[in-house]
Design a protein around this motif. Structure first.
Motif, PDB file in Angstrom:
ATOM      1  N   ILE A 237     -11.355   1.660  25.973  1.00 14.91           N
ATOM      2  CA  ILE A 237     -10.561   0.916  25.224  1.00 14.91           C
ATOM      3  C   ILE A 237     -11.129   0.886  23.838  1.00 14.91           C
ATOM      4  O   ILE A 237     -11.965   1.240  23.320  1.00 14.91           O
ATOM      5  CB  ILE A 237     -10.908  -0.633  25.917  1.00 14.91           C
ATOM      6  N   THR A 238      -9.902   0.362  22.815  1.00 17.89           N
ATOM      7  CA  THR A 238     -10.294   0.538  21.277  1.00 17.89           C
ATOM      8  C   THR A 238      -9.142  -0.180  20.879  1.00 17.89           C
ATOM      9  O   THR A 238      -8.378  -0.760  21.311  1.00 17.89           O
ATOM     10  CB  THR A 238     -10.313   2.078  20.788  1.00 17.89           C
ATOM     11  N   ASP A 239      -9.347  -0.414  19.247  1.00 16.08           N
ATOM     12  CA  ASP A 239      -8.289  -1.173  18.569  1.00 16.08           C
ATOM     13  C   ASP A 239      -7.236  -0.186  18.362  1.00 16.08           C
ATOM     14  O   ASP A 239      -7.349   0.558  17.375  1.00 16.08           O
ATOM     15  CB  ASP A 239      -9.022  -1.639  17.465  1.00 16.08           C
ATOM     16  N   PHE A 240      -6.143  -0.418  19.210  1.00 12.47           N
ATOM     17  CA  PHE A 240      -5.066   0.258  18.739  1.00 12.47           C
ATOM     18  C   PHE A 240      -4.178  -0.176  17.832  1.00 12.47           C
ATOM     19  O   PHE A 240      -3.156   0.537  17.669  1.00 12.47           O
ATOM     20  CB  PHE A 240      -4.251   0.194  20.372  1.00 12.47           C
ATOM     21  N   SER A 241      -4.338  -1.281  17.599  1.00 14.25           N
ATOM     22  CA  SER A 241      -3.654  -1.634  16.351  1.00 14.25           C
ATOM     23  C   SER A 241      -4.039  -1.260  15.040  1.00 14.25           C
ATOM     24  O   SER A 241      -3.455  -1.312  14.038  1.00 14.25           O
ATOM     25  CB  SER A 241      -3.786  -3.559  16.246  1.00 14.25           C
ATOM     26  N   ASN A 242      -5.394  -0.777  14.991  1.00 19.60           N
ATOM     27  CA  ASN A 242      -5.699  -0.221  13.583  1.00 19.60           C
ATOM     28  C   ASN A 242      -6.392   1.197  14.138  1.00 19.60           C
ATOM     29  O   ASN A 242      -7.697   1.470  14.029  1.00 19.60           O
ATOM     30  CB  ASN A 242      -6.609  -1.004  13.178  1.00 19.60           C
ATOM     31  N   ALA A 243      -5.706   2.336  14.436  1.00 17.79           N
ATOM     32  CA  ALA A 243      -6.154   3.380  15.098  1.00 17.79           C
ATOM     33  C   ALA A 243      -6.045   4.546  14.072  1.00 17.79           C
ATOM     34  O   ALA A 243      -5.151   4.797  13.146  1.00 17.79           O
ATOM     35  CB  ALA A 243      -5.193   3.850  16.220  1.00 17.79           C
ATOM     36  N   ASN A 244      -7.306   5.331  13.989  1.00 15.19           N
ATOM     37  CA  ASN A 244      -7.264   6.465  13.330  1.00 15.19           C
ATOM     38  C   ASN A 244      -6.862   7.698  14.395  1.00 15.19           C
ATOM     39  O   ASN A 244      -7.866   7.970  15.392  1.00 15.19           O
ATOM     40  CB  ASN A 244      -8.609   7.035  12.818  1.00 15.19           C
ATOM     41  N   VAL A 245      -5.811   8.609  14.323  1.00 17.60           N
ATOM     42  CA  VAL A 245      -5.347   9.435  15.350  1.00 17.60           C
ATOM     43  C   VAL A 245      -5.514  10.976  14.817  1.00 17.60           C
ATOM     44  O   VAL A 245      -4.985  11.025  13.723  1.00 17.60           O
ATOM     45  CB  VAL A 245      -3.917   8.918  15.593  1.00 17.60           C
TER      46      VAL A 245
END
Length: 598
Positions: A237-245
């Protein structure tokens, strides 16, 4: 009065003079513009030139025959001197043209028409290479050969339309275990085209995505959903609303450099990335809502509990223990607890408790303190008991009866119990009444319980025997309801006064859990699907509760064809041994435990 009229006439005349002067100046400006080629028709197909000083360049598709084309040159502000349009010409070499401008000036212009090289023949001695495995683009040549091909000593022959090899010798053995380059001279005799050259046994072809990382967490797969969506399956789980991809594209693919991959909101499923495949074709992908790709730490089927049919009623964490209330142990009136390996370790201490029928539901606060509610079905005193942990003695925490709840002589039957916060700090406790719209809410402030509950009404009548009202985290207003009944089945977002804010209908659900982690709010819930089993779901509801419930970040099926007579299921989320965990249960199907963070 006459003076005013005279001045008005003067003003109008002045405007006329200014307008005429501007018009004349505009005409003069245009008349001083030099002649310029603005278009070129090649075999009746129009192309627009680009300019570098006095050279006008036209690029047509690769491999076109430029030795015999019908040519028409379109000029603005002038004409071409000594040049007849619509004649068949050889334009492989640049054309020197003189333009006579309307301003009386002559302009010498070079017209350069280019058709880049096109691969016409490709042969590797001793191998049969299908045409579909040879990928030629404007900057590269990538060839896929059969698995186990020895790349160290290959003899390659290739030819081009509109080009001649410069630094490559056909038929000469070479080692292709690493990337090579070659050059081709165009038919104009001047332009050099540079190509990367790769021969590989890996899969190549159209644009694709092999892997991704999201906030540094790797995917274990990326699933393509037609026509153009890619869904990353992330291992934590991680913050998918502020993602570095970061994206690992297919072999030989090129990612559009405009894609930075920083600060993306993947929960909206609107982020785009363009990738050019080794076939030279660019494709735009939409990154879908990420999914957690997790294996259960524990998976325990229903039969292993030894409960009767429809008897499992809930689940809760307390420390490193999992509490499972049920109807089978009604004789002992005690919920059982298990370790994280699924081994039964004991039952909650029932010494001195007075329970109406049985303990049906439990809930734990942020520190693992346990609260229980009994089935009830009586008008006399009922108790919500509190255990500090799974081995401590119970104490009455809240006492109520039908009269104190304003029900008169109507027997009270609890539908569930939920708690958020800490009982030794600030907390909210909810107990809905079965088959009713009544919801009772107690508050705890600074560790002090207000013993008088506030009564609210659920927006929909005819609820089931089990349903839940889960408070949002302390400091965040509202509740989340989970119910299955005649008028509503699903998950509903509620205000502080239980008014409806949004809902997702058509789900068979009866309990849920909200948890705040790293400033994001997550909702865990279970959906029973007859003939399929139980779906264990997790949604990030921080920004949009309804849309997020419909697009969860975790959606795992525990398959089963069993029924669910009482529609009982539950979920709890907590930090266990320093890591975020979620445990899901569904009666007649079983229990699964997941570690959500890496």
């Amino acid at each position: 009065m006459k003076n005013i009229k005279f001045k008005t006439i003067q003003f109008v005349l002045l405007l006329v003079v200014i307008f005429a002067s501007c018009k004349k100046k505009d005409e003069l400006d245009r008349s001083y513009e030099a002649a310029k080629i603005v278009g070129v028709k090649i075999n009746n197909e129009l192309f627009t030139p680009t300019y570098n000083a006095n050279t006008a360049s036209i690029i047509v598709p690769a491999g076109r025959d430029l030795s015999k084309v019908k040519l028409q040159v379109l000029v603005a502000n002038g004409d071409v001197i000594d040049f007849e349009n619509n004649q068949i010409r050889d334009v492989r070499k640049p054309l020197n043209l003189s333009l006579k401008g309307s301003n009386g000036e002559d302009v010498n212009t070079v017209l350069k028409i280019q058709s880049p090289p096109l691969l016409s023949t490709f042969i590797i001695e001793g191998l049969t290479i299908p045409k579909a495995d040879v990928h030629f683009s404007s900057t590269s040549l990538i060839v896929q050969v059969p698995k186990n091909t020895n790349l160290t000593n290959l003899k390659v022959t290739m030819d081009f339309v509109n080009g001649t090899l410069v630094d490559f010798t056909n038929g000469q053995a070479a080692d292709y275990t690493t990337q090579k380059t070659f050059k081709v001279r165009g038919v104009d005799g001047e332009t050099i085209y540079n190509y990367d050259f790769i021969i590989t046994t890996e899969q190549v072809g159209p644009a694709s995505v092999r892997a991704m990382t999201v906030n540094g967490i790797a995917t274990d797969s990326v699933v393509f959903v037609a026509p153009s969506t890619i869904i990353p399956y992330v291992k934590g789980i991680t913050d998918f609303s502020n993602a570095n991809v970061t994206i690992s594209a297919g072999f030989g693919n090129r990612i559009d450099p405009s894609f930075t991959g920083t600060g993306l909101n993947l929960l909206n499923a609107t982020e785009k990335v363009k990738i050019t495949g080794s076939d030279g074709i660019e494709k735009q992908f939409t990154i879908g809502v990420p999914q957690l790709s997790l294996k259960p730490v524990l998976s325990k089927d229903y039969a292993s509990f030894g409960f009767g049919a429809n008897d499992l009623t809930g689940v809760a964490f307390s420390g490193s223990n999992i509490i499972v209330p049920n109807n089978t142990t009604v004789a002992a009136l005690s919920p059982l607890y298990y370790d994280l390996a699924g081994v039964q370790k004991g039952a909650l201490n029932r010494t001195g408790t007075v329970v109406g029928n049985s303990i049906r539901k439990v809930a734990t606060d942020s520190k693992g303190v346990i609260l229980s509610v009994s089935l009830g079905l009586v008008t006399s005193d009922q108790f919500i008991y509190k255990w500090d942990n799974v081995t401590s003695a119970p104490v009455p925490y809240i006492t109520y009866n039908s009269a104190s709840l304003g029900l008169g002589t109507t027997a009270f039957r609890a539908a569930g119990i939920n708690v958020t916060g800490s009982l030794d700090g600030d907390a909210i406790i909810t107990v809905p009444r079965a088959q009713s719209t009544d919801i009772f809410v107690w508050t705890v402030t600074g560790g002090v319980l207000n013993p008088t509950p506030t009564k609210y009404s659920f927006p929909y009548a005819a609820t089931g025997f089990y349903f839940s009202i889960e408070p949002m985290p302390i400091g965040t207003p509202g509740f989340i309801g989970s119910a299955t009944g005649t008028n509503f089945n699903g998950i509903i977002s509620l205000s502080n006064t239980m008014s409806e804010l949004g809902k997702t209908s058509g789900l068979s659900a009866s309990d849920c859990k909200v948890y705040k982690f790293n400033n994001r709010i997550y909702l865990g819930f279970v959906v029973f699907a007859l003939g399929k089993g139980a779906y264990f779901r997790l949604a990030d509801i921080t920004d949009n509760k309804t849309t997020s419930v419909q697009n969860p970040i975790m959606n795992v099926l525990m398959p089963s064809t069993a029924s669910n007579g009482n529609v009982t299921m539950d979920v709890d989320i907590a930090k266990v041994n320093g890591k975020l965990h979620a445990v899901f249960v569904c009666t007649n199907i079983g229990m699964q435990l997941y570690q959500l963070e890496q």
